[in-house]
Write a protein that holds these residues in place. Structure first.
Motif, PDB file in Angstrom:
ATOM      1  N   TRP A   1       0.833  -1.211   0.000  1.00 50.00           N
ATOM      2  CA  TRP A   1       0.000   0.000   0.000  1.00 50.00           C
ATOM      3  C   TRP A   1       0.866   1.258   0.000  1.00 50.00           C
ATOM      4  O   TRP A   1       0.516   2.256  -0.633  1.00 50.00           O
ATOM      5  CB  TRP A   1      -0.925   0.012   1.216  1.00 50.00           C
ATOM      6  N   LEU A   2       1.991   1.210   0.715  1.00 53.15           N
ATOM      7  CA  LEU A   2       2.857   2.378   0.814  1.00 53.15           C
ATOM      8  C   LEU A   2       3.773   2.524  -0.390  1.00 53.15           C
ATOM      9  O   LEU A   2       4.212   3.634  -0.706  1.00 53.15           O
ATOM     10  CB  LEU A   2       3.704   2.306   2.095  1.00 53.15           C
ATOM     11  N   ASP A   3       4.067   1.417  -1.067  1.00 51.88           N
ATOM     12  CA  ASP A   3       4.955   1.462  -2.231  1.00 51.88           C
ATOM     13  C   ASP A   3       4.132   1.855  -3.460  1.00 51.88           C
ATOM     14  O   ASP A   3       3.754   1.019  -4.291  1.00 51.88           O
ATOM     15  CB  ASP A   3       5.621   0.095  -2.434  1.00 51.88           C
ATOM     16  N   VAL A   4       3.830   3.127  -3.564  1.00 53.11           N
ATOM     17  CA  VAL A   4       2.971   3.607  -4.649  1.00 53.11           C
ATOM     18  C   VAL A   4       3.690   3.567  -5.991  1.00 53.11           C
ATOM     19  O   VAL A   4       3.047   3.514  -7.045  1.00 53.11           O
ATOM     20  CB  VAL A   4       2.479   5.039  -4.350  1.00 53.11           C
ATOM     21  N   ASP A   5       5.025   3.591  -6.005  1.00 52.44           N
ATOM     22  CA  ASP A   5       5.784   3.585  -7.256  1.00 52.44           C
ATOM     23  C   ASP A   5       6.126   2.182  -7.731  1.00 52.44           C
ATOM     24  O   ASP A   5       6.716   2.034  -8.812  1.00 52.44           O
ATOM     25  CB  ASP A   5       7.085   4.387  -7.092  1.00 52.44           C
ATOM     26  N   ASN A   6       5.793   1.168  -6.924  1.00 59.67           N
ATOM     27  CA  ASN A   6       6.102  -0.227  -7.270  1.00 59.67           C
ATOM     28  C   ASN A   6       7.591  -0.433  -7.540  1.00 59.67           C
ATOM     29  O   ASN A   6       7.982  -1.162  -8.457  1.00 59.67           O
ATOM     30  CB  ASN A   6       5.277  -0.679  -8.487  1.00 59.67           C
ATOM     31  N   GLN A   7       8.431   0.213  -6.718  1.00 56.43           N
ATOM     32  CA  GLN A   7       9.876   0.071  -6.860  1.00 56.43           C
ATOM     33  C   GLN A   7      10.457  -0.972  -5.915  1.00 56.43           C
ATOM     34  O   GLN A   7      11.643  -1.253  -5.966  1.00 56.43           O
ATOM     35  CB  GLN A   7      10.553   1.420  -6.618  1.00 56.43           C
TER      36      GLN A   7
ATOM     37  N   SER B   1      10.724  -0.587  -2.676  1.00 58.26           N
ATOM     38  CA  SER B   1      11.378   0.059  -1.537  1.00 58.26           C
ATOM     39  C   SER B   1      10.609   1.327  -1.186  1.00 58.26           C
ATOM     40  O   SER B   1       9.966   1.932  -2.043  1.00 58.26           O
ATOM     41  CB  SER B   1      12.837   0.401  -1.861  1.00 58.26           C
ATOM     42  N   ILE B   2      10.672   1.707   0.097  1.00 54.04           N
ATOM     43  CA  ILE B   2      10.016   2.925   0.568  1.00 54.04           C
ATOM     44  C   ILE B   2      10.983   3.688   1.465  1.00 54.04           C
ATOM     45  O   ILE B   2      11.899   3.111   2.054  1.00 54.04           O
ATOM     46  CB  ILE B   2       8.715   2.612   1.347  1.00 54.04           C
ATOM     47  N   ALA B   3      10.750   5.002   1.559  1.00 51.21           N
ATOM     48  CA  ALA B   3      11.578   5.851   2.407  1.00 51.21           C
ATOM     49  C   ALA B   3      10.984   5.922   3.814  1.00 51.21           C
ATOM     50  O   ALA B   3       9.858   5.497   4.061  1.00 51.21           O
ATOM     51  CB  ALA B   3      11.700   7.250   1.813  1.00 51.21           C
ATOM     52  N   GLU B   4      11.770   6.463   4.733  1.00 45.73           N
ATOM     53  CA  GLU B   4      11.316   6.553   6.130  1.00 45.73           C
ATOM     54  C   GLU B   4      10.119   7.485   6.252  1.00 45.73           C
ATOM     55  O   GLU B   4       9.204   7.222   7.051  1.00 45.73           O
ATOM     56  CB  GLU B   4      12.466   7.055   7.007  1.00 45.73           C
ATOM     57  N   GLU B   5      10.082   8.544   5.467  1.00 47.98           N
ATOM     58  CA  GLU B   5       8.964   9.487   5.539  1.00 47.98           C
ATOM     59  C   GLU B   5       7.654   8.810   5.146  1.00 47.98           C
ATOM     60  O   GLU B   5       6.628   8.986   5.817  1.00 47.98           O
ATOM     61  CB  GLU B   5       9.251  10.673   4.618  1.00 47.98           C
ATOM     62  N   ASP B   6       7.674   8.012   4.089  1.00 44.94           N
ATOM     63  CA  ASP B   6       6.470   7.299   3.669  1.00 44.94           C
ATOM     64  C   ASP B   6       6.072   6.247   4.706  1.00 44.94           C
ATOM     65  O   ASP B   6       4.873   6.034   4.955  1.00 44.94           O
ATOM     66  CB  ASP B   6       6.695   6.632   2.313  1.00 44.94           C
ATOM     67  N   PHE B   7       7.047   5.600   5.309  1.00 46.41           N
ATOM     68  CA  PHE B   7       6.777   4.587   6.330  1.00 46.41           C
ATOM     69  C   PHE B   7       6.083   5.219   7.536  1.00 46.41           C
ATOM     70  O   PHE B   7       5.061   4.707   8.031  1.00 46.41           O
ATOM     71  CB  PHE B   7       8.092   3.935   6.733  1.00 46.41           C
ATOM     72  N   MET B   8       6.605   6.357   8.012  1.00 43.69           N
ATOM     73  CA  MET B   8       6.004   7.048   9.162  1.00 43.69           C
ATOM     74  C   MET B   8       4.618   7.578   8.828  1.00 43.69           C
ATOM     75  O   MET B   8       3.671   7.461   9.622  1.00 43.69           O
ATOM     76  CB  MET B   8       6.915   8.198   9.609  1.00 43.69           C
ATOM     77  N   ALA B   9       4.484   8.181   7.650  1.00 42.98           N
ATOM     78  CA  ALA B   9       3.198   8.769   7.263  1.00 42.98           C
ATOM     79  C   ALA B   9       2.120   7.695   7.121  1.00 42.98           C
ATOM     80  O   ALA B   9       0.958   7.913   7.483  1.00 42.98           O
ATOM     81  CB  ALA B   9       3.348   9.535   5.956  1.00 42.98           C
ATOM     82  N   GLY B  10       2.483   6.509   6.621  1.00 38.03           N
ATOM     83  CA  GLY B  10       1.507   5.438   6.467  1.00 38.03           C
ATOM     84  C   GLY B  10       0.948   4.977   7.795  1.00 38.03           C
ATOM     85  O   GLY B  10      -0.277   4.849   7.962  1.00 38.03           O
ATOM     86  N   PHE B  11       1.807   4.737   8.769  1.00 36.59           N
ATOM     87  CA  PHE B  11       1.319   4.312  10.078  1.00 36.59           C
ATOM     88  C   PHE B  11       0.615   5.451  10.817  1.00 36.59           C
ATOM     89  O   PHE B  11      -0.295   5.203  11.610  1.00 36.59           O
ATOM     90  CB  PHE B  11       2.476   3.775  10.920  1.00 36.59           C
ATOM     91  N   ASP B  12       1.001   6.690  10.533  1.00 37.85           N
ATOM     92  CA  ASP B  12       0.302   7.820  11.133  1.00 37.85           C
ATOM     93  C   ASP B  12      -1.132   7.906  10.631  1.00 37.85           C
ATOM     94  O   ASP B  12      -2.075   8.124  11.401  1.00 37.85           O
ATOM     95  CB  ASP B  12       1.055   9.117  10.810  1.00 37.85           C
TER      96      ASP B  12
ATOM     97  N   GLN C   1      -2.045  17.903  -3.324  1.00 41.48           N
ATOM     98  CA  GLN C   1      -0.621  18.022  -3.623  1.00 41.48           C
ATOM     99  C   GLN C   1      -0.204  17.042  -4.704  1.00 41.48           C
ATOM    100  O   GLN C   1       0.541  17.398  -5.639  1.00 41.48           O
ATOM    101  CB  GLN C   1       0.195  17.786  -2.350  1.00 41.48           C
ATOM    102  N   ARG C   2      -0.673  15.794  -4.589  1.00 42.40           N
ATOM    103  CA  ARG C   2      -0.331  14.810  -5.616  1.00 42.40           C
ATOM    104  C   ARG C   2      -0.926  15.192  -6.974  1.00 42.40           C
ATOM    105  O   ARG C   2      -0.278  15.031  -8.018  1.00 42.40           O
ATOM    106  CB  ARG C   2      -0.810  13.424  -5.197  1.00 42.40           C
ATOM    107  N   CYS C   3      -2.165  15.688  -6.949  1.00 44.55           N
ATOM    108  CA  CYS C   3      -2.786  16.124  -8.201  1.00 44.55           C
ATOM    109  C   CYS C   3      -2.028  17.305  -8.797  1.00 44.55           C
ATOM    110  O   CYS C   3      -1.870  17.391 -10.021  1.00 44.55           O
ATOM    111  CB  CYS C   3      -4.253  16.484  -7.963  1.00 44.55           C
ATOM    112  N   LYS C   4      -1.555  18.206  -7.903  1.00 46.38           N
ATOM    113  CA  LYS C   4      -0.791  19.346  -8.388  1.00 46.38           C
ATOM    114  C   LYS C   4       0.506  18.887  -9.047  1.00 46.38           C
ATOM    115  O   LYS C   4       0.885  19.370 -10.129  1.00 46.38           O
ATOM    116  CB  LYS C   4      -0.494  20.294  -7.222  1.00 46.38           C
TER     117      LYS C   4
END
Length: 371
Positions: free
Chosen positions: A201-207, A209-220, A240-243
């Protein structure tokens, strides 16, 4: 006790009860002010109406006058009038003394509107204060919980990540540990299967791997309840994403426009080049056609000249053959004549006569060949 527990369980009812309890002190002084105002008005009405100190009161009936017979009766009557009671009983007073209507209107405004509004405002102000206090307490609890969540997530991410990047394999290995799994379930009360799917769910780019910011924001986001604040954060994130997406689309559109313009320019250049090449080819083709016509004309002229030369040669050949046959015939005749004369005279041999005759005949033929 069960009712008290019910009041405490229902959050809005608990806040209302706390507001009322906190407003009791202020309400007490508002009630004291109301009683003092009613008591002062009761003393005035008892002296003016009940005891007849005002002119024209003697014409009132005994029932209306008895409503203000004593201070307690006047106090009770005024309290009833403040709550829309006894208006029919005091109506004769307005008929006999019309100016008393202004007095009763002033009393109604003072008692029913002003004092009750003050009491309502006091209760509302205390309820707002209680809600603000409760909101601050909730915010402090939320910050404390968020701090513990951040600490636990940082510990889990630091144990699984390398260079600030968490891969899926490392995430699966870390949640396989009972210690870190318990840590994650403390901050996110979800089943283990959902914890495994959270990486996808957090790996939106399907790469992978995820960064720490995405990891924290997901659990938040997972721990935050569905409130207006969370919906606003979600809306802001979507905007923001749409922008960013619009900026990328605009950039791609500008690049496509630039490429289209470049392609149009190149296509125009190619068209101009092909047009020039076609004109050059047509000019060259026309020149070749003209040269071909000239060559064909020269070829026809050459064929005509060759034909004329052949006819002349054929004519000369026929003439030579005719001349040769005549010469041979003349030579033969002369040889015959010489032979006859030689045999008669015995002077020359046949061979010498024949040779001399051939020389005489061949000399004109050689001169004709040279010509």
């Amino acid at each position: 006790l069960r009712l008290l527990r019910l009041v405490k369980a229902v959050r809005p009812l608990h806040q209302l009860a706390l507001g009322i309890v906190k407003a009791l002190q202020s309400m007490f002084w508002v009630l004291v002010l109301t009683i003092v105002a009613l008591y002062a008005c009761a003393l005035l009405m008892t002296n003016l109406i009940g005891r007849g100190m005002m002119a024209g009161v003697e014409d009132l009936d005994a029932r209306t006058q008895s409503l203000f017979g004593s201070v307690m009766d006047s106090l009770f009557t005024l309290f009833g009038l403040m709550n829309s009671q006894f208006w029919r009983e005091v109506e004769p007073l307005f008929v006999i003394l019309p100016w008393m209507k202004v007095v009763w209107v002033s009393f109604t405004v003072l008692s029913s509107w002003a004092l009750l509004s003050v009491m309502t405002g006091v209760v509302s102000d205390n309820m707002i204060e209680v809600r603000s206090l409760q909101a601050r307490k909730d915010e402090e609890k939320a910050q404390e919980f968020r701090r513990r969540v951040t600490q636990s997530l940082s510990e889990v991410f630091g144990a699984a990540s390398t260079s600030g990047i968490l891969t899926k394999q490392a995430y699966v290995e870390i949640i396989s540990s009972p210690y870190y799994l318990r840590k994650l379930q403390e901050v996110a009360n979800v089943p283990t299967e959902d914890l495994v799917r959270m990486f996808d769910w957090l790996d939106v780019d399907n790469q992978g791997s995820i960064a720490e910011e995405d990891f924290m924001a997901g659990f938040d986001w997972l721990n935050e309840p569905v409130t207006g604040k969370s919906l606003l954060k979600l809306q802001t994130s979507v905007r923001q994403r749409c922008k960013k997406l619009e900026e990328k689309v605009q950039s791609l559109r500008e690049q496509m426009d630039s490429c289209n313009q470049t392609m149009v320019a190149k296509s125009q250049e190619v068209d101009d080049f092909l047009q020039g090449l076609l004109l050059k080819y047509e000019s060259t083709f026309q020149t070749l056609q003209q040269e071909r016509g000239e060559v064909e004309r020269q070829h026809r002229e050459l064929d005509a000249k060759i034909g004329a030369i052949r006819r002349k040669i054929n004519l000369a050949t026929r003439q030579r053959k005719t001349h040769s046959s005549l010469s041979m015939r003349v030579l033969q005749d002369e040889a015959d004549v010489s032979t006859r004369w030689s045999s008669r005279l015995g002077l020359l041999s046949p061979s010498s006569a024949l040779t001399s005759a051939a020389k005489r005949l061949s000399s004109p033929f050689r001169s004709h060949q040279s010509r």
